[in-house]
Design a protein around this motif. Sequence first.
Motif, PDB file in Angstrom:
ATOM      1  N   PRO A   1       4.014  -0.221   3.906  1.00 18.58           N
ATOM      2  CA  PRO A   1       4.305   0.810   2.891  1.00 18.58           C
ATOM      3  C   PRO A   1       5.299   0.343   1.837  1.00 18.58           C
ATOM      4  CG  PRO A   1       4.327   1.766   5.077  1.00 18.58           C
ATOM      5  CD  PRO A   1       4.252   0.283   5.266  1.00 18.58           C
ATOM      6  N   GLU A   2       6.331  -0.376   2.246  1.00 16.52           N
ATOM      7  CA  GLU A   2       7.318  -0.774   1.243  1.00 16.52           C
ATOM      8  C   GLU A   2       6.724  -1.803   0.277  1.00 16.52           C
ATOM      9  OE1 GLU A   2      10.432  -1.901   3.893  1.00 16.52           O
ATOM     10  OE2 GLU A   2       9.999  -4.046   3.736  1.00 16.52           O
ATOM     11  N   THR A   3       5.796  -2.620   0.775  1.00 19.85           N
ATOM     12  CA  THR A   3       5.163  -3.601  -0.116  1.00 19.85           C
ATOM     13  C   THR A   3       4.203  -2.900  -1.072  1.00 19.85           C
ATOM     14  OG1 THR A   3       5.349  -5.239   1.642  1.00 19.85           O
ATOM     15  CG2 THR A   3       3.889  -5.777  -0.186  1.00 19.85           C
ATOM     16  N   LEU A   4       3.472  -1.916  -0.559  1.00 22.04           N
ATOM     17  CA  LEU A   4       2.565  -1.172  -1.444  1.00 22.04           C
ATOM     18  C   LEU A   4       3.350  -0.400  -2.507  1.00 22.04           C
ATOM     19  CD1 LEU A   4      -0.119   0.045   1.101  1.00 22.04           C
ATOM     20  CD2 LEU A   4      -0.372  -1.675  -0.705  1.00 22.04           C
ATOM     21  N   GLU A   5       4.517   0.065  -2.121  1.00 24.37           N
ATOM     22  CA  GLU A   5       5.354   0.731  -3.115  1.00 24.37           C
ATOM     23  C   GLU A   5       5.825  -0.267  -4.165  1.00 24.37           C
ATOM     24  OE1 GLU A   5       8.140   3.368  -1.479  1.00 24.37           O
ATOM     25  OE2 GLU A   5       8.675   4.140  -3.458  1.00 24.37           O
ATOM     26  N   LEU A   6       6.211  -1.443  -3.706  1.00 23.37           N
ATOM     27  CA  LEU A   6       6.679  -2.486  -4.623  1.00 23.37           C
ATOM     28  C   LEU A   6       5.622  -2.823  -5.676  1.00 23.37           C
ATOM     29  CD1 LEU A   6       8.975  -4.798  -5.026  1.00 23.37           C
ATOM     30  CD2 LEU A   6       7.319  -6.245  -3.862  1.00 23.37           C
ATOM     31  N   VAL A   7       4.351  -2.868  -5.258  1.00 24.26           N
ATOM     32  CA  VAL A   7       3.304  -3.253  -6.210  1.00 24.26           C
ATOM     33  C   VAL A   7       2.713  -2.049  -6.944  1.00 24.26           C
ATOM     34  CG1 VAL A   7       2.723  -5.284  -4.821  1.00 24.26           C
ATOM     35  CG2 VAL A   7       1.370  -3.177  -4.563  1.00 24.26           C
ATOM     36  N   GLY A   8       3.256  -0.861  -6.706  1.00 20.53           N
ATOM     37  CA  GLY A   8       2.814   0.305  -7.463  1.00 20.53           C
ATOM     38  C   GLY A   8       1.576   0.974  -6.909  1.00 20.53           C
ATOM     39  N   LEU A   9       1.355   0.856  -5.601  1.00 19.82           N
ATOM     40  CA  LEU A   9       0.152   1.452  -5.021  1.00 19.82           C
ATOM     41  C   LEU A   9       0.458   2.550  -4.002  1.00 19.82           C
ATOM     42  CD1 LEU A   9      -2.216  -1.620  -4.564  1.00 19.82           C
ATOM     43  CD2 LEU A   9      -2.417   0.233  -6.226  1.00 19.82           C
TER      44      LEU A   9
END
Length: 319
Positions: free
Chosen positions: A120-128
Amino acid sequence: MILFENVTKTYPRTQRPALDNVSLEIPRGEFVFVVGQSGSGKSTMLQLVMKEQDATDGRILVAGRDLDRLAERKVPALRREIGCVFQDFRLLPNKTVYQNVAYALQVLGASRSRIRQTVPETLELVGLAGKEKRLPHQLSGGEQQRVAIARAFVNRPPILLADEPTGNLDPGTSLDIVHLLQRINRTGTTVVMATHDTATVNAMRRRVIELHQGVMVRDQQAGEYTTGSLPRIRLGDGAPLLHGEGAGPITAPHGPGSAKQPDAGRHDVSAGDDPDLAGPELDDPDEVDELPPIGRDADAPRPRRGLFRRGRRTPVNSH
Ligand SMILES: Nc1ncnc2c1ncn2[C@@H]1O[C@H](COP(=O)(O)OP(=O)(O)OP(=O)(O)O)[C@@H](O)[C@H]1O
């Protein structure tokens, strides 16, 4: 972090080297564009960094490892240090956004709790954030590339290689993607991006390494990329052509200073356990066999055409 010393790569049954006596150093944390016409050797350079190909001559150090001396059994560990992004995204079509990214961690043996936190934190980082449950075909081209970047970065590799990541995207979306790569670079990850995309290179003004028929003809800080319109300088008999008279300082390749230092560029982004962001459980551990080639998936079977060989170039909707 990445050091090439007089590196030449000649493929079997070819006359001219794909890379010809290239020397360069890319320190940890740098953002570098590798530019040049089709066939100039950009992908070959990235393949050598991954040890997808071996140099015919010269020495390559990556993340403190001398690739010529690296035992085959240690290649997977090298590849875990390197995330890869491609022009054609290479997502699992029948897996959700969340599953595509989680998969990269799963094949590395990450615990469920780590997957639940990091994806989740990576998806947030990439705007998804909010698009975890979509399938790739329900995303635009730019969003698909964001998933691919999340997958490449979810393990926080110290190096990210991107081979024509904007090749299937429109100019505006391309710029968004390169800004995302810049954001990842700011976390300490070295980013090396091979591209034909002059507009993006010119917008970013980062270091530019230019190849021409396998020869490095330019290594320039805050460089531009203009194909064909700039005057060329002849350095002398047999010397390579140099682009960009007056375009800025042309730097010599760096010395081998920091290349042996161990990589410490990992960056952890902390995030809470937000159940709304947690994706569905991975249902079938045997799905590992389906994982398309990505950099850190070193244990998966390697495609015959290589990690960096091009797939389709079909334009996709990138809005
Ligand atoms: N596996 C291979 N076997 C033989 N020759 C190869 C192989 N891979 C690349 N080449 C050749 O090496 C040269 C450099 O190719 P490379 O793919 O590295 O260039 P590139 O700059 O990435 O091109 P493009 O932008 O079109 O992808 C070309 O002449 C190409 O034909």
